[in-house]
Design an enzyme around this catalytic site. Sequence first.
Site, PDB file in Angstrom:
ATOM      1  CE  LYS A  79      78.978  -7.822 -12.307  1.00 22.99           C
ATOM      2  NZ  LYS A  79      79.833  -8.974 -12.018  1.00 22.99           N
ATOM      3  N   GLY A 181      90.405 -12.719   3.942  1.00 24.84           N
ATOM      4  CA  GLY A 181      88.959 -12.759   3.736  1.00 24.84           C
ATOM      5  C   GLY A 181      88.471 -14.185   3.765  1.00 24.84           C
ATOM      6  CG  LEU A 182      89.143 -16.312   6.535  1.00 18.38           C
ATOM      7  CD1 LEU A 182      89.492 -16.492   7.998  1.00 18.38           C
ATOM      8  CD2 LEU A 182      89.854 -17.346   5.674  1.00 18.38           C
ATOM      9  CB  VAL A 185      85.788 -17.229  -2.305  1.00 21.13           C
ATOM     10  CG1 VAL A 185      86.952 -17.863  -3.059  1.00 21.13           C
ATOM     11  CG2 VAL A 185      84.665 -16.874  -3.271  1.00 21.13           C
ATOM     12  N   GLY A 186      86.859 -17.543   0.554  1.00 19.92           N
ATOM     13  CA  GLY A 186      88.073 -17.703   1.369  1.00 19.92           C
ATOM     14  C   GLY A 186      87.998 -18.859   2.347  1.00 19.92           C
ATOM     15  CB  ALA A 235      88.719  -9.492   1.664  1.00 18.01           C
ATOM     16  CG  ASN A 258      85.635  -9.764  -9.159  1.00 17.15           C
ATOM     17  OD1 ASN A 258      86.137 -10.392 -10.085  1.00 17.15           O
ATOM     18  ND2 ASN A 258      84.455 -10.068  -8.652  1.00 17.15           N
TER      19      ASN A 258
HETATM   20  P1  NAD Z   1      82.137 -12.546   1.112  1.00 11.80           P
HETATM   21  O1  NAD Z   1      81.449 -11.256   1.343  1.00 11.80           O
HETATM   22  O2  NAD Z   1      81.401 -13.835   1.366  1.00 11.80           O
HETATM   23  O3  NAD Z   1      83.480 -12.617   1.994  1.00 11.80           O
HETATM   24  C1  NAD Z   1      84.373 -11.572   2.108  1.00 11.80           C
HETATM   25  C2  NAD Z   1      85.075 -11.749   3.459  1.00 11.80           C
HETATM   26  O4  NAD Z   1      86.129 -10.784   3.531  1.00 11.80           O
HETATM   27  C3  NAD Z   1      84.171 -11.531   4.663  1.00 11.80           C
HETATM   28  O5  NAD Z   1      84.359 -12.584   5.590  1.00 11.80           O
HETATM   29  C4  NAD Z   1      84.654 -10.190   5.225  1.00 11.80           C
HETATM   30  O6  NAD Z   1      84.501 -10.094   6.635  1.00 11.80           O
HETATM   31  C5  NAD Z   1      86.123 -10.215   4.829  1.00 11.80           C
HETATM   32  N1  NAD Z   1      86.800  -8.925   4.776  1.00 11.80           N
HETATM   33  C6  NAD Z   1      86.320  -7.723   4.400  1.00 11.80           C
HETATM   34  N2  NAD Z   1      87.281  -6.785   4.488  1.00 11.80           N
HETATM   35  C7  NAD Z   1      88.412  -7.417   4.906  1.00 11.80           C
HETATM   36  C8  NAD Z   1      89.741  -6.999   5.170  1.00 11.80           C
HETATM   37  N3  NAD Z   1      90.105  -5.732   5.031  1.00 11.80           N
HETATM   38  N4  NAD Z   1      90.629  -7.930   5.593  1.00 11.80           N
HETATM   39  C9  NAD Z   1      90.271  -9.213   5.749  1.00 11.80           C
HETATM   40  N5  NAD Z   1      89.017  -9.664   5.511  1.00 11.80           N
HETATM   41  C10 NAD Z   1      88.099  -8.783   5.098  1.00 11.80           C
HETATM   42  O7  NAD Z   1      82.675 -12.484  -0.379  1.00 11.80           O
HETATM   43  P2  NAD Z   1      83.059 -13.719  -1.312  1.00 11.80           P
HETATM   44  O8  NAD Z   1      81.863 -14.152  -2.074  1.00 11.80           O
HETATM   45  O9  NAD Z   1      83.834 -14.716  -0.502  1.00 11.80           O
HETATM   46  O10 NAD Z   1      84.019 -13.006  -2.367  1.00 11.80           O
HETATM   47  C11 NAD Z   1      85.330 -12.593  -2.020  1.00 11.80           C
HETATM   48  C12 NAD Z   1      85.960 -11.853  -3.188  1.00 11.80           C
HETATM   49  O11 NAD Z   1      86.014 -12.711  -4.334  1.00 11.80           O
HETATM   50  C13 NAD Z   1      85.190 -10.612  -3.647  1.00 11.80           C
HETATM   51  O12 NAD Z   1      86.115  -9.652  -4.124  1.00 11.80           O
HETATM   52  C14 NAD Z   1      84.353 -11.124  -4.792  1.00 11.80           C
HETATM   53  O13 NAD Z   1      84.026 -10.088  -5.709  1.00 11.80           O
HETATM   54  C15 NAD Z   1      85.302 -12.124  -5.417  1.00 11.80           C
HETATM   55  N6  NAD Z   1      84.634 -13.182  -6.178  1.00 11.80           N
HETATM   56  C16 NAD Z   1      83.733 -13.999  -5.578  1.00 11.80           C
HETATM   57  C17 NAD Z   1      83.120 -15.009  -6.304  1.00 11.80           C
HETATM   58  C18 NAD Z   1      82.136 -15.943  -5.654  1.00 11.80           C
HETATM   59  O14 NAD Z   1      81.850 -16.998  -6.243  1.00 11.80           O
HETATM   60  N7  NAD Z   1      81.628 -15.660  -4.465  1.00 11.80           N
HETATM   61  C19 NAD Z   1      83.422 -15.181  -7.667  1.00 11.80           C
HETATM   62  C20 NAD Z   1      84.363 -14.327  -8.267  1.00 11.80           C
HETATM   63  C21 NAD Z   1      84.963 -13.334  -7.508  1.00 11.80           C
END
Ligand code: NAD
Length: 342
Positions: A79, A181-182, A185-186, A235, A258
């Site tokens: 990392k 969290g949408l 990923v969501g 999220a 994560n």
């Molecule tokens: P992102 O920033 O695109 O989306 C996160 C969403 O969560 C946003 O829409 C934000 O408004 C919302 N959010 C923030 N705080 C919140 C709360 N308290 N309640 C509800 N919603 C809330 O991030 P992502 O890329 O979708 O990643 C989401 C999680 O998955 C993170 O923890 C990230 O580390 C993990 N992750 C992502 C990937 C990837 O491929 N993107 C891979 C592995 C792990």
Amino acid sequence: MLEDLIRSWDGEEVVVRFDQPTGTWMFVCIHSTVRGPAGGGTRMKTYAAPSDALADAMRLAAAMTLKMAAVDMPFGGGKAVLAVPELLGGEARRGLLLRYADLVASLRGTFNTGPDVNTSAADMDVIGERCGYVFCRSEEHGGSGNPGPHTARGVFHGIGASVRHVFGTDSHEGRVVLVQGLGSVGAPLAEELLAAGARVLASDVVADRAERLGAEVVAAEKVIGTECDVYAPCALGGTLNAETVPRLRCRIVAGSANNQLAEPEDAERLRQAGILYAPDFVINAGGVLNSLGSEHLGWTREQIEDRLAGIGDTLEEIYAKAEAEAITTEAAAEQLARSRLH
Ligand code: NAD
């Protein structure tokens, strides 16, 4: 402090550079190359002190070693953190990324990097101008683009395996899944679940995201305590802790975020509460499988889809081991990963 961290770390190598033009500390932490070259994202963030940034990079690199091993990828864990004095844009950002690319290139493939917090496919395109050891560049630049939908697909399979384990059925029909969290990923995860017939409850701090998906909206502060079959944290990390676990009203926790466990003891708290926990570093590996698989291993779409479905199989193996040995699913997943590190 930096000396203490480096002396006590169980990883292989720490590369440090101070970038004079921007006042940024660059830390590349290579935790393990036992299974192959290290892979892991580059995080750009402000920290109170350089030692906080280094500690973050070390912790995240070790987690990547476990993730790669758990899903049987021929890569190790690494990392990088770019500890910036403030978030940069424009030419300052580009200049920093190019100098960072030179640093990564100088490691000659020991470390391959992709996007992480505050870095994107566009940033990987800039790094790719100087260095080939990069993944998740944009599709226009020959990369695999946003990993989010692939991570979502892996989580979807992971939820399927968890539902099968707890309810003994393959069907998502009528199953209540709360997606927190949408984002990248969501949102696709919620869409896949809706298409599969699940009842999706969705929550985001940005109000209209859940409504736009056609899901039932749950206020952000109501997520913990809302009754559902599956709680999918997508999220932030740390949502599973001593205060929240007793208030959960679900049978399964399976989502992409994560570091979902605030502290190691939370895994046992979940087990005691009779809640099946899909270890985050296993269920959220879909992005890595897609990007490294397609860009570095030459996998076809079909091979990638098989590996994403394999996340479900790996979780079933972990659940069976956890039950047989009366240990947490987190411990079972770590043991599985560590057994592949020799
Ligand atoms: P992102 O920033 O695109 O989306 C996160 C969403 O969560 C946003 O829409 C934000 O408004 C919302 N959010 C923030 N705080 C919140 C709360 N308290 N309640 C509800 N919603 C809330 O991030 P992502 O890329 O979708 O990643 C989401 C999680 O998955 C993170 O923890 C990230 O580390 C993990 N992750 C992502 C990937 C990837 O491929 N993107 C891979 C592995 C792990």
